[in-house]
Design an enzyme around this catalytic site. Sequence first.
Site, PDB file in Angstrom:
ATOM      1  N   PRO A   1       0.826  -1.211   0.000  1.00 44.86           N
ATOM      2  CA  PRO A   1       0.000   0.000   0.000  1.00 44.86           C
ATOM      3  C   PRO A   1       0.858   1.259   0.000  1.00 44.86           C
ATOM      4  O   PRO A   1       1.752   1.408   0.829  1.00 44.86           O
ATOM      5  CB  PRO A   1      -0.793  -0.099   1.308  1.00 44.86           C
ATOM      6  CG  PRO A   1      -0.752  -1.537   1.677  1.00 44.86           C
ATOM      7  CD  PRO A   1       0.545  -2.069   1.144  1.00 44.86           C
ATOM      8  N   CYS A   2       0.580   2.151  -0.936  1.00 46.24           N
ATOM      9  CA  CYS A   2       1.408   3.355  -1.062  1.00 46.24           C
ATOM     10  C   CYS A   2       0.707   4.612  -0.545  1.00 46.24           C
ATOM     11  O   CYS A   2       1.261   5.699  -0.624  1.00 46.24           O
ATOM     12  CB  CYS A   2       1.823   3.551  -2.521  1.00 46.24           C
ATOM     13  SG  CYS A   2       0.419   3.779  -3.633  1.00 46.24           S
ATOM     14  N   GLN A   3      -0.502   4.472  -0.003  1.00 45.41           N
ATOM     15  CA  GLN A   3      -1.236   5.644   0.451  1.00 45.41           C
ATOM     16  C   GLN A   3      -0.458   6.461   1.470  1.00 45.41           C
ATOM     17  O   GLN A   3      -0.587   7.680   1.520  1.00 45.41           O
ATOM     18  CB  GLN A   3      -2.586   5.238   1.078  1.00 45.41           C
ATOM     19  CG  GLN A   3      -3.537   4.568   0.134  1.00 45.41           C
ATOM     20  CD  GLN A   3      -3.406   3.054   0.153  1.00 45.41           C
ATOM     21  OE1 GLN A   3      -2.345   2.510   0.409  1.00 45.41           O
ATOM     22  NE2 GLN A   3      -4.495   2.365  -0.142  1.00 45.41           N
ATOM     23  N   SER A   4       0.366   5.807   2.259  1.00 45.60           N
ATOM     24  CA  SER A   4       1.138   6.496   3.298  1.00 45.60           C
ATOM     25  C   SER A   4       2.170   7.458   2.723  1.00 45.60           C
ATOM     26  O   SER A   4       2.627   8.365   3.412  1.00 45.60           O
ATOM     27  CB  SER A   4       1.870   5.479   4.173  1.00 45.60           C
ATOM     28  OG  SER A   4       0.967   4.602   4.747  1.00 45.60           O
ATOM     29  N   PHE A   5       2.535   7.243   1.461  1.00 41.60           N
ATOM     30  CA  PHE A   5       3.582   8.051   0.845  1.00 41.60           C
ATOM     31  C   PHE A   5       3.059   8.938  -0.279  1.00 41.60           C
ATOM     32  O   PHE A   5       3.762   9.810  -0.774  1.00 41.60           O
ATOM     33  CB  PHE A   5       4.687   7.142   0.302  1.00 41.60           C
ATOM     34  CG  PHE A   5       5.257   6.242   1.362  1.00 41.60           C
ATOM     35  CD1 PHE A   5       6.183   6.715   2.273  1.00 41.60           C
ATOM     36  CD2 PHE A   5       4.842   4.925   1.472  1.00 41.60           C
ATOM     37  CE1 PHE A   5       6.693   5.901   3.267  1.00 41.60           C
ATOM     38  CE2 PHE A   5       5.341   4.090   2.449  1.00 41.60           C
ATOM     39  CZ  PHE A   5       6.272   4.588   3.354  1.00 41.60           C
TER      40      PHE A   5
END
Length: 105
Positions: free
Chosen positions: A78-82
């Site tokens: 998951p890339c939502q954090s970045f």
Amino acid sequence: MENIKFIDLFCRIGGFRTAMDEACIENNINPECVFSSDIDTYCQDSYEANFGERPFGDITKIDEKDIPDHDILFAGFPCQSFSIIGKRKGFDDVRGTLFFDIARI
């Protein structure tokens, strides 16, 4: 024919695996997925329907010693954090810390 082993982490319904299989066919390579993992049970259902193998669950609970030897590691974590569209919490978001599980493996 050359053989290549790979693992498919955060596999969802198998996008990386499908691309790998197609690329290998085009290049006369025999691909073998030796391990897959996704926490979402609906994605596990679809992956199993697509490939005849059910992915393991939560990667944070899987001992890296239990993962077979492989040549390539695919990980669509998951890339939502970045993402600039997200809240950009980075490693302060639990999804961001999944990066460390990739490094661990």
